[in-house]
Design a protein around this motif. Structure first.
Motif, short mmCIF file in Angstrom:
data_model
loop_
_atom_site.label_atom_id
_atom_site.label_comp_id
_atom_site.label_asym_id
_atom_site.label_seq_id
_atom_site.Cartn_x
_atom_site.Cartn_y
_atom_site.Cartn_z
N VAL A 11 0.76 -1.31 -0.04
CA VAL A 11 0.02 0.11 0.08
C VAL A 11 0.88 1.16 -0.06
CG1 VAL A 11 -1.82 1.30 1.46
CG2 VAL A 11 -2.02 -1.34 1.06
N ASP A 12 1.79 1.40 0.86
CA ASP A 12 2.67 2.47 0.97
C ASP A 12 3.53 2.84 -0.42
OD1 ASP A 12 3.76 4.81 2.43
OD2 ASP A 12 5.59 3.84 2.12
N THR A 13 3.87 1.66 -0.99
CA THR A 13 4.76 2.08 -2.31
C THR A 13 3.70 2.22 -3.44
OG1 THR A 13 6.38 0.41 -1.54
CG2 THR A 13 6.32 0.78 -3.89
N THR A 14 2.70 1.73 -3.38
CA THR A 14 1.57 2.06 -4.37
C THR A 14 1.11 3.36 -4.23
OG1 THR A 14 0.68 -0.25 -4.59
CG2 THR A 14 -0.64 1.64 -5.15
N ARG A 15 0.90 4.10 -3.06
CA ARG A 15 0.59 5.41 -2.91
C ARG A 15 1.81 6.35 -3.52
NH1 ARG A 15 2.16 8.85 0.59
NH2 ARG A 15 3.23 7.17 2.12
N SER A 70 10.66 -9.01 -1.59
CA SER A 70 11.09 -7.56 -1.43
C SER A 70 11.89 -6.92 -2.62
CB SER A 70 12.18 -7.57 -0.14
OG SER A 70 11.36 -7.90 1.06
N LEU A 71 11.39 -5.77 -2.81
CA LEU A 71 11.79 -5.40 -4.05
C LEU A 71 12.43 -3.76 -3.72
CD1 LEU A 71 8.84 -5.56 -6.65
CD2 LEU A 71 10.90 -7.19 -6.22
N GLU A 72 13.63 -3.44 -4.16
CA GLU A 72 14.51 -2.08 -4.09
C GLU A 72 14.26 -1.48 -5.23
OE1 GLU A 72 18.02 -2.50 -2.01
OE2 GLU A 72 17.02 -3.82 -0.45
N PHE A 73 13.65 -0.22 -5.26
CA PHE A 73 13.80 0.44 -6.63
C PHE A 73 14.90 1.77 -6.14
CE2 PHE A 73 9.47 -1.14 -6.20
CZ PHE A 73 9.35 -1.40 -7.70
N ASP A 74 15.96 1.64 -7.05
CA ASP A 74 17.00 2.54 -6.52
C ASP A 74 17.38 3.48 -7.68
OD1 ASP A 74 17.64 1.64 -3.97
OD2 ASP A 74 18.55 -0.25 -4.62
N PHE A 75 17.03 3.38 -8.92
CA PHE A 75 17.43 3.99 -10.06
C PHE A 75 16.17 4.19 -11.17
CE2 PHE A 75 18.29 -0.34 -10.77
CZ PHE A 75 17.81 -0.48 -12.21
N VAL A 76 16.38 5.21 -11.91
CA VAL A 76 15.52 5.52 -13.13
C VAL A 76 16.12 5.23 -14.43
CG1 VAL A 76 14.26 7.61 -14.16
CG2 VAL A 76 14.66 7.48 -11.72
N GLY A 77 15.34 4.84 -15.20
CA GLY A 77 15.84 4.15 -16.58
C GLY A 77 14.88 4.69 -17.49
N GLN A 78 15.16 4.44 -18.80
CA GLN A 78 14.39 4.66 -19.96
C GLN A 78 14.56 3.66 -21.08
OE1 GLN A 78 16.19 8.69 -20.95
NE2 GLN A 78 15.29 8.13 -22.75
N ARG A 82 10.73 6.34 -25.48
CA ARG A 82 10.43 7.43 -24.48
C ARG A 82 9.55 6.85 -23.25
NH1 ARG A 82 6.89 11.25 -27.04
NH2 ARG A 82 6.00 9.61 -27.95
N VAL A 83 9.96 5.68 -23.05
CA VAL A 83 9.42 4.88 -21.76
C VAL A 83 10.19 5.01 -20.43
CG1 VAL A 83 8.72 2.43 -20.80
CG2 VAL A 83 8.25 3.09 -23.21
N LEU A 84 9.55 5.64 -19.49
CA LEU A 84 10.53 6.03 -18.17
C LEU A 84 9.87 5.18 -17.24
CD1 LEU A 84 12.22 8.12 -17.04
CD2 LEU A 84 9.99 9.42 -16.25
N TRP A 85 10.87 4.82 -16.27
CA TRP A 85 10.59 3.64 -15.33
C TRP A 85 11.71 3.84 -14.10
CZ3 TRP A 85 15.19 0.58 -15.31
CH2 TRP A 85 15.64 0.51 -16.60
N LEU A 86 10.93 3.24 -13.13
CA LEU A 86 11.92 2.97 -11.86
C LEU A 86 12.53 1.64 -11.74
CD1 LEU A 86 9.41 4.69 -9.11
CD2 LEU A 86 11.17 5.75 -10.37
N GLY A 87 14.04 1.52 -11.64
CA GLY A 87 14.53 0.24 -11.82
C GLY A 87 14.64 -0.61 -10.50
N ARG A 150 11.30 1.06 -1.01
CA ARG A 150 11.40 -0.46 -0.64
C ARG A 150 10.03 -0.61 -0.82
NH1 ARG A 150 15.48 0.96 -1.87
NH2 ARG A 150 17.34 1.30 -0.75
N ALA A 151 9.79 -1.95 -1.17
CA ALA A 151 8.54 -2.40 -1.62
C ALA A 151 8.46 -4.02 -1.26
CB ALA A 151 8.04 -2.14 -3.02
N THR A 152 7.22 -4.45 -0.87
CA THR A 152 6.91 -5.72 -0.57
C THR A 152 5.87 -6.14 -1.62
OG1 THR A 152 7.48 -5.70 1.47
CG2 THR A 152 6.05 -7.47 1.01
N VAL A 153 5.83 -7.22 -2.34
CA VAL A 153 5.09 -7.73 -3.35
C VAL A 153 3.98 -8.41 -2.54
CG1 VAL A 153 4.54 -9.24 -5.34
CG2 VAL A 153 6.65 -8.19 -4.97
#
Length: 169
Positions: A11-15, A70-78, A82-87, A150-153
């Protein structure tokens, strides 16, 4: 049309991702959140033009897809286009889970795009599918303001938004 096996975030990561989507939209940068209001923040394990939800459900029957990862989003990529994402930072646990899902899908006869297969997959959470080139740098800077995450699936589904399919797994 695209169908994907999506992992859903706590919920927190989704928000926080939805807040990022709104911030970009408010700046005139189209986000996945404003595309057609059906998307929720996720990481796709597999994708193709069409995927049979029943075949996926049968192939993954009894397998806890993504639960508790557990997932860690630590960088941005493309990506090109022109697709932008959190890695997502790659871990042995994540790669092993991805491999196990694909072994089951392959055994079940489910066809997946090559770039989602083990050894080629780039785990990410899509932020925008069409960032205009003149605002790519500001969009990246805005994304960096939200990292690290930091996220949990907490769940998974086969989703095909063009055909209003959301089949929980």
């Amino acid at each position: 049309m695209v169908a994907a096996l999506e992992l859903y975030l706590d919920v927190d990561t989704t928000r926080r991702v939805r807040t990022l989507w709104r911030a970009l939209d408010d700046e005139g940068i189209p986000s996945l959140g404003s595309l057609h209001q059906k998307h929720r923040p996720h990481v796709s394990l597999a994708a193709a033009h069409r995927i049979d939800p029943q075949a996926v459900a049968e192939a993954l029957d009894g397998f806890p897809v993504g639960r508790g990862l557990s997932l860690e989003f630590d960088f941005v990529g493309q990506f090109v286009g022109r697709v932008l994402w959190l890695g997502v930072t790659v871990t042995e646990e994540l790669l092993a889970h991805h491999r196990a899902v694909h072994e089951r899908l392959t055994a079940g006869g489910v066809e997946i795009w090559d770039h989602y297969r083990p050894g080629r997959w780039v785990p990410h959470c899509t932020i925008s599918l069409r960032v205009p080139n003149p605002v790519m740098a500001p969009a990246i800077r805005r994304c960096l303001e939200y990292l690290p995450l930091r996220a949990t699936v907490v769940g998974a589904a086969l989703a095909d938004h063009s055909n209003d399919i959301s089949h929980p797994l």
